[in-house]
Design a protein around this motif. Structure first.
Motif, PDB file in Angstrom:
ATOM      1  N   GLN B 173     -27.116 -47.625  22.569  1.00 57.64           N
ATOM      2  CA  GLN B 173     -27.042 -47.362  24.011  1.00 57.64           C
ATOM      3  C   GLN B 173     -28.370 -47.674  24.686  1.00 57.64           C
ATOM      4  OE1 GLN B 173     -25.671 -43.497  24.826  1.00 57.64           O
ATOM      5  NE2 GLN B 173     -24.581 -44.152  26.649  1.00 57.64           N
ATOM      6  N   LYS B 174     -28.252 -48.093  25.937  1.00 54.82           N
ATOM      7  CA  LYS B 174     -29.447 -48.500  26.667  1.00 54.82           C
ATOM      8  C   LYS B 174     -29.908 -47.329  27.546  1.00 54.82           C
ATOM      9  CE  LYS B 174     -30.875 -52.338  29.364  1.00 54.82           C
ATOM     10  NZ  LYS B 174     -30.518 -52.632  30.705  1.00 54.82           N
ATOM     11  N   GLY B 176     -31.404 -46.030  30.866  1.00 52.96           N
ATOM     12  CA  GLY B 176     -31.657 -46.540  32.212  1.00 52.96           C
ATOM     13  C   GLY B 176     -32.885 -45.844  32.806  1.00 52.96           C
ATOM     14  N   CYS B 198     -29.440 -31.990  35.374  1.00 51.74           N
ATOM     15  CA  CYS B 198     -29.116 -32.910  34.299  1.00 51.74           C
ATOM     16  C   CYS B 198     -29.203 -32.245  32.936  1.00 51.74           C
ATOM     17  CB  CYS B 198     -30.045 -34.113  34.343  1.00 51.74           C
ATOM     18  SG  CYS B 198     -30.054 -34.878  35.942  1.00 51.74           S
ATOM     19  N   GLN B 232     -29.702 -41.484  30.590  1.00 51.08           N
ATOM     20  CA  GLN B 232     -28.716 -42.175  29.783  1.00 51.08           C
ATOM     21  C   GLN B 232     -27.378 -42.053  30.487  1.00 51.08           C
ATOM     22  OE1 GLN B 232     -28.646 -40.643  25.868  1.00 51.08           O
ATOM     23  NE2 GLN B 232     -28.689 -42.660  24.950  1.00 51.08           N
ATOM     24  N   GLY B 233     -26.761 -43.140  30.784  1.00 56.96           N
ATOM     25  CA  GLY B 233     -25.401 -43.085  31.309  1.00 56.96           C
ATOM     26  C   GLY B 233     -25.324 -43.147  32.821  1.00 56.96           C
ATOM     27  N   GLU B 234     -24.181 -43.637  33.298  1.00 60.99           N
ATOM     28  CA  GLU B 234     -23.993 -43.871  34.729  1.00 60.99           C
ATOM     29  C   GLU B 234     -23.881 -42.576  35.511  1.00 60.99           C
ATOM     30  OE1 GLU B 234     -23.972 -46.480  36.881  1.00 60.99           O
ATOM     31  OE2 GLU B 234     -24.893 -47.458  35.151  1.00 60.99           O
ATOM     32  N   GLN B 235     -23.243 -41.576  34.904  1.00 57.32           N
ATOM     33  CA  GLN B 235     -23.022 -40.319  35.613  1.00 57.32           C
ATOM     34  C   GLN B 235     -24.343 -39.661  35.983  1.00 57.32           C
ATOM     35  OE1 GLN B 235     -20.362 -37.893  33.417  1.00 57.32           O
ATOM     36  NE2 GLN B 235     -19.607 -36.884  35.255  1.00 57.32           N
ATOM     37  N   LYS B 237     -27.059 -41.160  36.321  1.00 60.01           N
ATOM     38  CA  LYS B 237     -27.734 -42.004  37.298  1.00 60.01           C
ATOM     39  C   LYS B 237     -27.323 -41.627  38.723  1.00 60.01           C
ATOM     40  CE  LYS B 237     -28.712 -46.741  38.532  1.00 60.01           C
ATOM     41  NZ  LYS B 237     -28.503 -48.147  38.205  1.00 60.01           N
ATOM     42  N   SER B 238     -26.010 -41.450  38.886  1.00 60.39           N
ATOM     43  CA  SER B 238     -25.578 -41.110  40.245  1.00 60.39           C
ATOM     44  C   SER B 238     -26.102 -39.740  40.660  1.00 60.39           C
ATOM     45  CB  SER B 238     -24.052 -41.159  40.346  1.00 60.39           C
ATOM     46  OG  SER B 238     -23.512 -40.155  39.536  1.00 60.39           O
ATOM     47  N   ARG B 239     -26.109 -38.809  39.713  1.00 57.01           N
ATOM     48  CA  ARG B 239     -26.659 -37.486  40.029  1.00 57.01           C
ATOM     49  C   ARG B 239     -28.122 -37.587  40.447  1.00 57.01           C
ATOM     50  NH1 ARG B 239     -24.893 -33.286  35.393  1.00 57.01           N
ATOM     51  NH2 ARG B 239     -22.662 -33.584  35.577  1.00 57.01           N
ATOM     52  N   LYS B 241     -29.668 -40.061  41.600  1.00 57.92           N
ATOM     53  CA  LYS B 241     -29.835 -40.702  42.908  1.00 57.92           C
ATOM     54  C   LYS B 241     -29.570 -39.723  44.040  1.00 57.92           C
ATOM     55  CE  LYS B 241     -29.697 -45.536  42.229  1.00 57.92           C
ATOM     56  NZ  LYS B 241     -28.919 -46.785  42.160  1.00 57.92           N
TER      57      LYS B 241
END
Lengths: 100, 882
Positions: B173-174, B176, B198, B232-235, B237-239, B241
Motif C-alpha cells: 500500500q502507498k 499518501g 483519525c 493511508q487510504g482515501e477515507q 484523506k477526505s477527513r 482535508k
C-alpha cells in the motif's frame, strides 16, 4: 554617530532641572557662605554635638561652610548634567532631523 | 472704553441676495465672520431644504477625502500643511473637484484591489516555497529513518508508521501525504483534532516558518507553520482535508518525487521574482498617487468644508415669491455694518450679478446676542466669565476687571516668589513660542488647556512673585533684601550675650528692639525665625483678605450702578443700589476702616494696647460695651457704632419694601412709572442701507412709496423698511407695538413681559434682600479663603523643604554634595508637581469661585446668549472629524 542615551523628553527635563539646580544651588551656596540665619535650621548642627564642642561658634561656622561647599559641588554636578543633557538634546534633534 | 465694558451693539438685519450671487456673498461673509444667520425655516426638516443635493454631494466628497486621507496615513506619507486658507471655490468648480476626487478614489481603489490580488498571489507562492523547502527536510529525515528502521527494538508507533513507509511504497500500500500551511497558534489543537479524528492513524510533521508573512487583506504580519500529514487510504484523506478546511489551513499540491519538487521550487522562485517586481511597481504607483494627493488634501478638505458650510447656511434662508432672490436674517454688530456691506459688494461682483445685494436693518423686540470683542489676551478671561454665564445684552462685562483681579486673588493664595517664578517662566515660554506652538497644533488636551490660558498663567505667575515678595517667601525661605528692622542692643539686659546663653528662646519685645521704621516692602524677614510666625502672618493675611474682599464687593455693587443706569432703572438705584452700599458699609466697610486705623494709630511703643477687632465687631452688634471704655480706638466710638448698626438694620426694610410700595403707590395714584416707558425707547430707528443707491432692486422700489404712504400701510408691510427720519416719533409707539407684523417673520423669543403685580415684585424683592444681606456676611467670610489657602500653601512648601531638602544638608561631609545632587531633583520635581500644579490648581479654582459667586453675584445676570457668527475660521484649523 553615537546613539543618544536619553530620549528627547528626558533630556529636556534634565536640562530644565539642571538650569534650575545650578542657579538655585549657587545662590544657596552663597547664602550658606554668608551664614544666613534663615538657613540655621538646615545646617548639620544638633544640640548635643554642639554641646560637645562647648557651644563653640567656630563649629557652627564650619558647618555653614561645609554646606556652602556642598552646594557648589552639587551646582557643578548640575552644570555637568546640563552639558550632558544638552549634547543629548542636540543628538536627538539631529536624529529626528535625519529621519524625517 | 465702552467697547470693553459692554458687549457690542447688535442689530437684526435682513439681507436680500440674488440667487446667483447668494453663494459668493455668503462665502465672503464667512471669511469675515461677523454675522450670525437665523434659521428662517425651523420647521422644515433637513431633507426638504433647498440645497440638500449640494450638501449630499459635499458629504460624498468628504467621504472620498477621508478615504484618501486614511490611505495616506496608512502609507505614512506626511501631509503637507502649509496653513494657507483657500477661498471657497465657486459652485461650478465643485464639479471639477468632484471629478478629481472621483478619479483619485477610483484609481486608489483599483490600485488597492490589484495590489491585494498580487499580494495574495505572492503569499501563496511564498508559502509554497516554504512548503517545498521544509518538506524536503521531512522527506530526507524519512529517508534516514528508513535505514535506521530495520532495528525492530524501536516499537514506537510514530516511528513504526514512518518505518513502514518505504516498505509500503515498495510493497502493498502507498502512503499518501498532504502538505499545507497553517497559523502557528492553531497547531496544537489542530494536532489533537487530527489524532482524535483519525484515531492516531496519521502522522503529522510541522515546522515553523521563520519570517512572518504578511496578510494581504489586513496587512498584519502573521506567523505560520508548514505541516505535512502522512496517512493511508482515501477515507482518511477526505477527513484530513475537512479538518484542514476547518482550521483554515491552506493546502498546496506537493509533488512526490524529489526531482519534481526541485523543478517546482525553481518555477516558484522565478514566479516570486516576477511578482516582486510587479508588486514593487504597484507600490510605486500607489505611492506616487498618494504623494500627489497628500500635497493638496488639506486644502481640498478645507474647500469642501467651506462649500458645505455655505450651502448649510443657504438652507437657512427664505426663498422669496419670485424665486429670484434669497432672504436672510442675521444678527451683526452695528459697528461692522460697513465691512459687511463691503463683503456683500465684493461677493456680488465676484458672482457677476448685475443686481446688488441689499442689507437692511430691522426693528425687533428679540434680545440680541452678546458679542464681546476679544484679543488673544482678553480671550482667556472672557472664557472664564462666559463659563459662568454669558452676559445679557449690553450688560457690564466683568472680563476686563477679571484680567487683573483674577490673577491677583490667585496670587494672594499662591504667594511665593519661587513658585510664582516657575509659573511665570513656563507661561513666558508659551507666550514667546506662541507662533511655533500654534503651528504645531498639538492635540493633547492638557497642553491645549495650558496653552489657551497662557496669558492668564503669565499674569498669575507675575502676581505671585509680587505677593511672594510681600509675604517674603521664596520656597518657604525669607529674603533679607533691605535689612531687618529689628536690632538687639547687646547692652540691654535681656539681650546680653550671657543672658542669651542661658536660654533657648527669648521673648523679643517690640518696645526697644524695633527701630521704628518698618521693613520697606513686605514682611520683615525676622519673622521667619519667630516661633509665633504663623500667629502673626495669620492676623495679617486675614486682615488683607477681608480688605480685598470688601473692596471687591463694593466694586461689584458699583458696577451694578452702571447696569441700572444703562438699563434706565432709577428705581433700582434708589431702592437697591443705595441701601446695598449703606448696608455693606455699616457692617464691613467700617471694619475695613478700623483695620486701617488700627494699623496707623498704634506704633511699636503701644503694641500691647490695641483692642481685638473681631471681638469689637461682635460686641458692636450686641451693643455690648461693658466696662471696656479704655479699649476704644477713638472717642465716641460707642455712639457711632450703635448708629451704624441701626442704619444697617434700617436698610433691610428699605430694600425689601421700598420698590414694591413705590410701584403700588404710583399705580394707584400716579401715572405709569416713567422708567417703563423709557425702557422701550432704546431701540434705534431703522434705516435702509442700499449697497448701490443708483440701482435699487425691484423688490425694493415699492418701499420708496411705502415711506410716504400712511402709517397703516406701513404696519402691514413685512419688510418694514423705512428710514428713521421719515418715521415721526408719533408713530414710534405703533411700530413697536405691532408684534403681528414681526411675529410672522420671526419667533418672539425672550420678549420681556412688563406687567408685574405687587406680590410678584414683593416676593422678588424679599428674596433679593435676604440673599444680599446673608450674602454680605457669608461672602465676607468666604473671602477668608484667601488667608486659608495662602497659609496652607506656605505651610506645605515649608514642610516640603524640611522633609526633603533638609535631608540633603544633614549628610556627612563626603556624601553631602552627591546627596544634595540627588535629593535636589526629588525636591524640585515634588515642588513642581505638588506646590505649583496641585496648589496652583486649587488656588485657581478658589479664585474662580470668588469671582463667580462673591464678585459677580453683586451685579451680573449672565442670562444672555452668545453671538455665534458664521465663520470659516474654525474650518481652517479644525479636525475633519469634528
Amino acid at each position: 554617530m553615537a546613539c543618544p542615551i536619553l530620549g528627547p523628553k528626558c533630556s529636556a527635563y534634565y536640562m530644565i532641572i539642571s538650569v534650575w539646580g545650578v542657579v538655585m544651588l549657587v545662590l544657596m551656596g552663597i547664602f550658606f557662605q554668608i551664614r544666613s540665619p534663615s538657613l540655621f535650621e538646615d545646617i548639620n548642627v544638633d544640640e548635643e554635638a554642639w554641646a560637645k564642642h562647648n557651644m563653640n561658634l567656630e563649629f557652627v561656622k564650619s558647618s555653614y561652610e561645609d554646606n556652602a561647599v556642598n552646594c557648589w559641588i552639587a551646582a557643578v554636578l548640575y552644570a555637568v548634567l546640563f552639558v550632558f543633557s544638552f549634547i543629548q538634546q542636540r543628538m536627538n534633534a539631529r536624529q529626528t532631523y535625519e529621519t524625517s | 472704553m465702552d467697547a470693553l465694558l459692554r458687549s457690542e451693539e447688535m442689530t437684526l438685519c435682513q439681507m436680500f441676495l440674488q440667487s446667483e450671487a447668494a453663494y459668493a456673498c455668503v462665502s465672503e461673509l464667512g471669511e469675515i465672520g461677523l454675522v450670525q444667520f437665523r434659521d428662517l425655516n425651523p420647521d422644515v426638516n433637513a431633507f426638504q431644504r433647498k440645497f440638500v443635493n449640494e450638501i449630499r454631494r459635499c458629504e460624498e466628497m468628504e467621504r472620498k477625502l477621508r478615504f484618501l486621507e486614511k490611505e495616506i496615513n496608512k502609507d505614512g506619507i506626511p501631509m503637507l500643511n502649509t496653513g494657507d486658507n483657500p477661498e471657497a471655490p465657486a459652485p461650478r468648480e465643485m464639479i471639477d473637484l468632484e471629478a478629481t476626487y472621483e478619479k483619485l478614489e477610483n484609481e486608489m481603489k483599483e490600485v488597492n484591489s490589484n495590489s491585494e490580488a498580487l499580494k495574495r498571489n505572492f503569499l501563496e507562492l511564498t508559502e509554497l516555497k516554504h512548503i517545498l523547502r521544509k518538506t524536503q527536510t521531512f522527506f530526507e529525515e524519512a529517508h534516514h529513518h528508513q535505514q535506521a528502521l530495520h532495528d525492530p527494538s524501536i516499537a514506537e508507533e510514530r516511528v513504526g508508521l514512518l518505518g513502514e513507509d518505504p516498505v509500503s511504497r515498495s510493497g502493498q500500500q502507498k502512503l499518501g501525504f498532504v502538505a499545507g500551511v497553517i497559523l502557528r497558534e492553531r497547531i496544537p489543537s489542530f494536532e489533537v483534532m487530527l489524532w482524535r479524528v483519525c484515531r492516531g492513524n496519521v502522522f503529522l510533521r510541522q515546522a515553523d516558518i521563520d519570517s512572518p508573512l504578511e496578510d494581504p487583506i489586513t496587512g498584519d504580519s502573521v506567523h505560520k507553520s508548514v505541516f505535512i500529514i502522512f496517512f493511508q487510504g482515501e477515507q482518511l484523506k477526505s477527513r484530513i482535508k475537512k479538518i484542514c478546511e476547518g482550521y483554515r489551513a491552506t493546502l498546496y499540491p506537493c509533488p512526490e518525487t524529489q526531482a519534481e519538487r526541485r523543478e517546482m521550487a525553481i518555477g516558484v522562485m522565478t514566479r516570486i521574482e516576477d511578482l516582486n517586481t510587479v508588486l514593487g511597481q504597484t507600490q510605486d504607483h500607489r505611492h506616487r498617487v498618494l504623494v500627489a494627493a497628500a500635497k493638496n488634501i488639506k486644502v481640498w478638505s478645507i474647500k469642501v468644508r467651506k462649500i458645505k458650510a455655505i450651502y448649510h447656511t443657504l438652507n437657512m434662508f427664505n426663498l422669496d415669491v419670485t424665486q429670484k432672490c434669497l432672504i436672510a436674517e442675521c444678527w451683526c454688530p452695528v459697528a461692522d455694518l460697513d465691512r459687511i456691506q463691503q463683503a456683500l459688494r465684493s461677493g456680488t461682483e465676484r458672482s457677476g450679478s448685475s443686481v446688488p445685494s441689499i442689507i437692511n436693518r430691522m426693528q425687533t423686540r428679540m434680545v440680541p446676542p452678546t458679542y464681546n470683542r476679544c484679543n488673544k489676551f482678553t480671550q482667556g478671561f472672557q472664557n472664564i466669565v462666559d463659563a459662568y454665564g454669558v452676559a445679557c445684552y449690553r450688560e457690564v462685562n466683568p472680563a476686563p476687571f477679571t484680567c487683573i483681579t483674577f490673577p491677583f486673588l490667585f496670587a494672594v493664595m499662591f504667594g511665593d516668589m519661587g513658585h510664582g517664578l516657575i509659573m511665570f517662566l513656563f507661561a513666558l515660554f508659551l507666550v514667546l513660542k506662541e507662533k511655533q506652538l500654534q503651528a504645531k497644533k498639538i492635540q493633547n488636551e492638557i497642553f491645549s488647556t495650558f496653552f489657551g490660558g497662557r496669558y492668564i498663567i503669565l499674569l498669575m505667575g507675575a502676581f505671585s512673585v509680587y505677593t511672594g515678595l510681600i509675604y517674603n517667601d521664596v520656597f518657604s525661605k525669607s529674603l533679607n533684601l533691605f535689612g531687618c528692622q529689628w536690632v538687639f542692643p547687646s547692652s540691654v539686659g535681656d539681650y546680653r550675650l550671657e543672658a542669651l546663653k542661658g536660654t533657648d528662646k527669648i521673648l523679643v519685645k517690640p518696645n526697644g528692639t524695633f527701630t521704628g521704621s518698618s521693613y520697606p516692602i513686605g514682611i520683615d524677614p525676622i519673622w521667619s525665625l519667630a516661633l509665633n510666625k504663623i500667629a502673626f502672618t495669620n492676623s495679617l493675611k486675614m486682615k488683607i483678605s477681608i480688605i480685598l474682599g470688601i473692596v471687591q464687593m463694593f466694586f461689584g455693587i458699583a458696577l451694578s450702578y452702571l447696569n441700572h443706569r444703562h438699563f434706565q432703572k432709577p428705581l433700582n438705584i434708589i431702592f437697591d443700589f443705595i441701601p446695598m452700599v449703606v448696608f455693606l458699609f455699616c457692617m464691613f466697610g467700617y471694619l475695613v476702616l478700623l483695620i486701617f486705623v488700627k494699623w496707623l494709630k498704634y506704633s511699636s511703643t503701644t503694641a500691647q494696647e490695641p483692642p481685638s477687632l473681631l471681638i469689637g465687631l461682635i460686641n458692636m452688634f450686641l451693643f455690648n460695651y461693658g466696662d471696656s471704655e479704655d479699649k476704644m480706638i477713638y472717642s465716641g466710638q460707642q455712639g457711632f457704632q450703635s448708629f451704624l448698626v441701626v442704619v444697617a438694620v434700617l436698610c433691610v426694610p428699605w430694600m425689601m419694601l421700598g420698590k414694591p410700595m413705590y410701584l403700588r403707590y404710583m399705580k394707584r395714584y400716579g401715572q405709569k412709572p416713567a422708567f417703563q416707558a423709557l425702557h422701550r425707547e432704546e431701540d434705534e430707528d431703522e434705516e435702509v442701507m442700499f449697497l448701490n443707491m443708483s440701482s435699487p432692486s425691484p423688490h425694493h422700489s415699492p418701499n420708496g412709496t411705502a415711506t410716504s404712504s400712511s402709517d397703516n400701510e406701513f404696519k402691514h408691510q413685512p419688510l418694514s423698511v423705512n428710514s428713521g427720519d421719515l418715521m415721526g416719533s408719533r408713530y414710534e409707539e405703533e411700530v413697536i407695538h405691532n408684534p403681528e407684523v414681526n411675529g410672522s417673520l420671526h419667533t418672539e423669543e425672550g420678549v420681556e413681559d412688563e406687567h408685574e403685580n405687587f406680590s410678584e415684585v414683593l416676593i422678588h424683592q424679599v428674596i433679593h434682600t435676604i440673599e444680599f444681606c446673608l450674602g454680605c456676611i457669608s461672602h465676607t467670610a468666604s473671602y477668608l479663603r484667601l488667608w486659608a489657602l495662602s497659609l496652607a500653601h506656605a505651610q506645605l512648601s515649608e514642610v516640603l523643604w524640611q522633609m526633603v531638602l533638609r535631608i540633603a544638608f544633614r549628610f556627612s561631609r563626603g556624601w553631602g554634595a552627591i546627596g544634595l545632587f540627588i535629593i535636589f531633583q526629588v525636591w524640585a520635581a515634588l515642588t513642581v508637581m505638588i506646590l505649583v500644579l496641585m496648589e496652583g490648581l486649587s488656588a485657581f479654582l478658589h479664585a474662580l469661585r470668588l469671582h463667580w459667586v462673591e464678585f459677580q453675584s453683586k451685579f451680573y445676570d449672565g442670562t444672555g446668549h452668545m453671538f455665534v457668527p458664521f465663520s470659516f475660521d474654525h474650518i481652517a484649523d479644525a479636525n475633519p472629524d469634528e
